[in-house]
Design a protein around this motif. Structure first.
Motif, PDB file in Angstrom:
ATOM      1  N   LEU A  82     -12.685  -2.010  -0.976  1.00 55.50           N
ATOM      2  CA  LEU A  82     -11.229  -1.500  -1.240  1.00 55.50           C
ATOM      3  C   LEU A  82     -10.166  -2.591  -1.340  1.00 55.50           C
ATOM      4  O   LEU A  82     -10.424  -3.759  -0.633  1.00 55.50           O
ATOM      5  N   ARG A  83      -9.488  -2.418  -2.118  1.00 53.41           N
ATOM      6  CA  ARG A  83      -8.381  -3.254  -2.355  1.00 53.41           C
ATOM      7  C   ARG A  83      -7.123  -2.830  -1.492  1.00 53.41           C
ATOM      8  O   ARG A  83      -7.006  -1.495  -1.416  1.00 53.41           O
ATOM      9  N   PRO A  84      -5.856  -3.417  -1.038  1.00 55.33           N
ATOM     10  CA  PRO A  84      -5.024  -2.837  -0.205  1.00 55.33           C
ATOM     11  C   PRO A  84      -4.207  -1.834  -0.879  1.00 55.33           C
ATOM     12  O   PRO A  84      -3.802  -0.898  -0.509  1.00 55.33           O
ATOM     13  N   GLU A  85      -3.977  -1.949  -2.174  1.00 50.29           N
ATOM     14  CA  GLU A  85      -3.473  -0.739  -2.850  1.00 50.29           C
ATOM     15  C   GLU A  85      -4.266   0.329  -2.952  1.00 50.29           C
ATOM     16  O   GLU A  85      -3.481   1.689  -3.465  1.00 50.29           O
ATOM     17  N   ASP A  86      -5.357   0.419  -2.740  1.00 54.42           N
ATOM     18  CA  ASP A  86      -6.348   1.814  -2.965  1.00 54.42           C
ATOM     19  C   ASP A  86      -6.204   2.641  -1.496  1.00 54.42           C
ATOM     20  O   ASP A  86      -7.256   3.562  -1.629  1.00 54.42           O
ATOM     21  N   VAL A  87      -6.088   1.846  -0.338  1.00 59.00           N
ATOM     22  CA  VAL A  87      -6.338   2.504   0.855  1.00 59.00           C
ATOM     23  C   VAL A  87      -5.558   3.766   0.980  1.00 59.00           C
ATOM     24  O   VAL A  87      -6.388   4.698   1.399  1.00 59.00           O
ATOM     25  N   GLY A  88      -4.520   3.994   0.628  1.00 61.64           N
ATOM     26  CA  GLY A  88      -3.582   5.329   0.827  1.00 61.64           C
ATOM     27  C   GLY A  88      -4.422   6.540   0.076  1.00 61.64           C
ATOM     28  O   GLY A  88      -4.641   7.547   0.620  1.00 61.64           O
ATOM     29  N   SER A  89      -4.899   6.295  -1.209  1.00 59.94           N
ATOM     30  CA  SER A  89      -5.575   7.285  -1.790  1.00 59.94           C
ATOM     31  C   SER A  89      -6.822   7.591  -1.339  1.00 59.94           C
ATOM     32  O   SER A  89      -7.418   8.769  -1.389  1.00 59.94           O
ATOM     33  N   PHE A  90      -7.610   6.491  -0.994  1.00 57.38           N
ATOM     34  CA  PHE A  90      -9.048   6.392  -0.445  1.00 57.38           C
ATOM     35  C   PHE A  90      -8.964   7.319   1.022  1.00 57.38           C
ATOM     36  O   PHE A  90      -9.815   8.375   0.849  1.00 57.38           O
ATOM     37  N   VAL A  91      -7.839   7.336   1.838  1.00 53.76           N
ATOM     38  CA  VAL A  91      -7.811   7.756   2.964  1.00 53.76           C
ATOM     39  C   VAL A  91      -7.793   9.376   2.593  1.00 53.76           C
ATOM     40  O   VAL A  91      -8.519  10.150   3.260  1.00 53.76           O
ATOM     41  N   GLN A  92      -6.758   9.803   1.565  1.00 50.37           N
ATOM     42  CA  GLN A  92      -6.558  11.046   1.300  1.00 50.37           C
ATOM     43  C   GLN A  92      -7.853  11.678   0.662  1.00 50.37           C
ATOM     44  O   GLN A  92      -8.147  12.868   1.192  1.00 50.37           O
ATOM     45  N   GLU A  93      -8.385  10.996  -0.016  1.00 49.47           N
ATOM     46  CA  GLU A  93      -9.641  11.597  -0.667  1.00 49.47           C
ATOM     47  C   GLU A  93     -10.807  11.971   0.411  1.00 49.47           C
ATOM     48  O   GLU A  93     -11.461  12.926   0.347  1.00 49.47           O
ATOM     49  N   MET A  94     -10.859  10.930   1.229  1.00 56.79           N
ATOM     50  CA  MET A  94     -11.938  10.954   2.341  1.00 56.79           C
ATOM     51  C   MET A  94     -11.635  12.360   3.349  1.00 56.79           C
ATOM     52  O   MET A  94     -12.401  13.103   3.812  1.00 56.79           O
ATOM     53  N   LEU A  95     -10.428  12.287   3.653  1.00 53.87           N
ATOM     54  CA  LEU A  95      -9.908  13.499   4.613  1.00 53.87           C
ATOM     55  C   LEU A  95     -10.448  14.846   4.016  1.00 53.87           C
ATOM     56  O   LEU A  95     -10.718  15.885   4.427  1.00 53.87           O
ATOM     57  N   ALA A  96      -9.982  14.845   2.488  1.00 53.78           N
ATOM     58  CA  ALA A  96     -10.306  16.347   1.710  1.00 53.78           C
ATOM     59  C   ALA A  96     -11.798  16.395   1.644  1.00 53.78           C
ATOM     60  O   ALA A  96     -12.013  17.539   1.673  1.00 53.78           O
ATOM     61  N   LYS A  97     -12.516  15.309   1.671  1.00 53.00           N
ATOM     62  CA  LYS A  97     -14.105  15.721   1.807  1.00 53.00           C
ATOM     63  C   LYS A  97     -14.544  15.721   3.098  1.00 53.00           C
ATOM     64  O   LYS A  97     -15.772  15.890   3.080  1.00 53.00           O
TER      65      LYS A  97
END
Length: 251
Positions: A82-97
């Motif tokens: 992960l890159r720092p700029e990707d963490v926010g979207s990654f977290v939201q995607e993981m919570l959705a899954k």
């Protein structure tokens, strides 16, 4: 799938978990957990992907695995994934899954050269962005440095959001018992500590560890691998360890 959250001995038995490779997890999905794993609390999944598509396939496998096995899977997340700029979207995607359990490791392979460099930095970003919704684990080597340095690393991981530490493979109970005692005496370093073990290893598997990872294998362990591994586990159990994690090795 809920967060992993219980590390107390249950009815006198420790909490047990096991590391799986993607191929071994697929076998479990086809046939179910093997008998020895029926009472395991959770699994962890090795991340050896070399591309973004590999990483996405790994996450899809975890999502499917949790539904079928009906227990949490701790996803190995490398700092370079992960890159720092990707963490926010990654977290939201993981919570959705419903993927909320992650073991943050440094890892040898970097999916993104501009990804995170240190495990503590990624732990902190995931903890912050998930607002505590993620269960985060880290790793620790009880033989890597002097005890004070190890405790400082543990404190940093705790501050960053780690809720569990899994040790590197233990071939001797003493360093883990010493570390457990030191952690208990320091409120700033007090975290559940899982003993990383290998279950019924063969001499060939131990030789693989030595040649592949440079792990120092005591001669008596090579002579009687299964017996010695069982003795280490017994000593840790009697030393009041409540969590054991079994590493996956090539058959």
């Amino acid at each position: 799938m809920p967060k992993i959250n219980s590390f107390d001995k249950q009815k006198g038995e420790p909490v047990r978990s096991k590391e799986l490779t993607p191929s071994k997890l697929k076998k479990r999905l086809a046939s179910g957990p093997i008998k020895a794993e029926e009472d395991f609390s959770f699994f962890s999944l090795v991340n050896q992907g070399r591309s973004k598509s590999d990483f996405l396939a790994l996450l899809a496998l975890v999502e499917k695995g949790q539904k079928i096995l009906k227990r949490p899977i701790l996803v190995h997340l490398r700092t370079g994934d992960l890159r720092p700029e990707d963490v926010g979207s990654f977290v939201q995607e993981m919570l959705a899954k419903d993927l909320v359990n992650f073991l943050v490791v440094r890892g040898d392979f970097r999916l993104h050269e501009d990804g995170y460099q240190q495990a503590e930095a990624l732990l902190s970003a995931l903890h912050r962005e998930s607002k505590g919704a993620f269960f985060l684990a880290g790793t620790i080597d009880p033989t890597a440095a002097d005890l004070e340095e190890i405790l400082e690393r543990i404190k940093a991981k705790k501050v960053a959001g780690a809720a569990l530490l899994i040790s590197q493979i233990a071939l001797d109970a003493e360093p883990l018992l010493v570390l457990q005692n030191a952690m208990a005496l320091s409120s700033a370093a007090r975290l559940p500590l899982s003993a990383g073990l290998i279950h019924q290893p063969t001499a060939k598997q131990l030789t693989f560890l030595r040649e592949k990872f440079g792990l120092s294998i005591p001669a008596n362990f090579l002579r009687e691998p299964k017996k010695r591994a069982a003795l280490v586990e017994k000593e840790l159990f009697e030393g009041n360890f409540s969590v054991f994690h079994y590493f996956s090795l090539p058959d």
